[in-house]
Write an enzyme that holds these catalytic residues in place. Sequence first.
Site, PDB file in Angstrom:
ATOM      1  N   SER A  67     -36.590 -66.791 -14.951  1.00  0.00           N
ATOM      2  CA  SER A  67     -35.743 -65.712 -14.475  1.00  0.00           C
ATOM      3  C   SER A  67     -36.550 -64.408 -14.396  1.00  0.00           C
ATOM      4  CB  SER A  67     -34.515 -65.593 -15.382  1.00  0.00           C
ATOM      5  OG  SER A  67     -33.526 -64.802 -14.791  1.00  0.00           O
TER       6      SER A  67
ATOM      7  N   HIS B   4     -29.701 -72.650 -13.799  1.00  0.00           N
ATOM      8  CA  HIS B   4     -30.644 -71.544 -13.892  1.00  0.00           C
ATOM      9  C   HIS B   4     -31.666 -71.854 -14.981  1.00  0.00           C
ATOM     10  CE1 HIS B   4     -32.133 -67.518 -13.483  1.00  0.00           C
ATOM     11  NE2 HIS B   4     -31.839 -67.199 -14.724  1.00  0.00           N
TER      12      HIS B   4
ATOM     13  N   ASP C  23     -29.073 -72.015  -7.322  1.00  0.00           N
ATOM     14  CA  ASP C  23     -29.129 -71.097  -8.460  1.00  0.00           C
ATOM     15  C   ASP C  23     -28.449 -69.784  -8.083  1.00  0.00           C
ATOM     16  OD1 ASP C  23     -29.802 -69.541 -10.658  1.00  0.00           O
ATOM     17  OD2 ASP C  23     -31.962 -69.723 -10.387  1.00  0.00           O
TER      18      ASP C  23
END
Length: 533
Positions: free
Chosen positions: A230, A482, A453
């Site tokens: 991320s 994710h 995602d």
Amino acid sequence: MRAAAARYGTAGSLVLTALVAAPAGSASGTTPAPEAHGTVLAAQRAEAAGIRWGACAEADELPPSVRCGTVSVPLDYARPDGRQIRLTVSRTGAAREVRGKKVARQGALVFNPGGPGASGMYFPMVGVMPEWKRIAAAYDLVGYAPRGVGRSAPLSCQNPKQFTKAPTQSPTHPDESYKRERIAQAQSYARGCAARNPGLRHYTTLNNARDLDVLRAALGEKKLTFMGASYGTYFGAVYATMFPSHVRRMVFDSAVNPDPAQIWYDNNLDQSVAFEGRWADFRRWVAKHDKTYHLGATPEEVLHSYEKVRGELAHKPAGGKVGPGQLQAAFLKAGYYDDYWPTRASALSAYLKGDPKPLIEQAAPEPRGAVEEENGNAVYTAVECNDASWPTDFRIWDRDNSRLARVAPFETWDNAWMNLPCAYWSAPRQQPVDVGTAEGALPPTLILAAERDAATPYEGAKELNRRLPGSVLVTEEGAGTHGIGAGPNKCVNGHLDAYLLEGTVPARRAACAPHREPEPLTGERAAALPQDL
């Protein structure tokens, strides 16, 4: 950008420094900026000092097998002899054996879970999991708390009890009165951040990348092996741009779109659109299992059931703590990870049958986590607000989010409120780094992405792939979890292992079939699961 801080367990007023503007392949350019000199000096000191490993602090809640230490970095790299802050670091040594076979140690694998504001201190614990065992045999697993997080010079912008105050409302189409209330809250929060944190302006992605290079040196690694998820992909990409010659291997798992024009306002708008699609995926799954949950046989009927619960909670919060705001936050996690789907559906079903207990257990704020949550949000806000310019006129936010909420109501306004303090931020803003390297400046790097995602929409992985020559994108098609590395998809994990253990990447973009959707659970089977799932 709301990113993997949810679990895993994402133009300014300042001119680009020479460090950022340096040609790919150079960490400093021909005229080093003060920050470049400070980074080199801090790394040299860290290499000489190393890390003194010992028992972890009780607050870290880590087992004795994990060892901890600290690394000193300058608060301000332009003043390397000024105030120093300590970053906490955790580590397990390479096992050097897997399934009875000896394995050569390959150095340290440093991991960051994203946020901004998430701690990776837990990371060394993953080595006992089957998906990580081969990697844990070859690498020391190293986690750390970035600046501002946990015990690493922590940031705080308000009383944690106020931050987790419940119940709260969460209108998808707020009226003018509610907007004024949230504007006042955002202004107050921004003032609190400035008042409580004198060094606030130094909590940036640029400094996170510099800190990572100092950590590399402290670990005794000439070149860095790094895995970021991320937001961790973004500052990993910034690191690769700033220090390409220091990179050994890099994994970007669920990539933030690094286009400077996207950082961060537009990325958050795109994220809200993607969450609407993932919210639809969840409702389709629930409808498919209507015989289990009785929430509706179509996604529209499931939405009606959800809105019915939402309406009832607005008038009578469950347990006095779960209102529409807490409901939305709990179901947002179902947008991040499909392993939340069975317990969330079970809680909704039970509530409509007269039993609010599962929903309360899953959605009510946990007082013991208030300090950690407030700290994570403070770091998230500081980094994103400092990294780039944001609209300072609420009319722009109002226009953009009102339009978006017509087609993507699930997350749009909650996302806006989370980021609105950036409209009233007093610290100076950075200009986002133009991420990218020249052909051949980096060794091959690996990008992992799920096609659906929501937290880091798939376009970001494609953009990063375009900007880093030699990078290869592995896509989990039709899936939306994710953070997919070392997860349930064996195809993805095969590519991850081959890269980290052998340095090999696919010849071109690779595709993996989606992992299996979760099985429905209800009654005793659902109740037996941890209620944070």
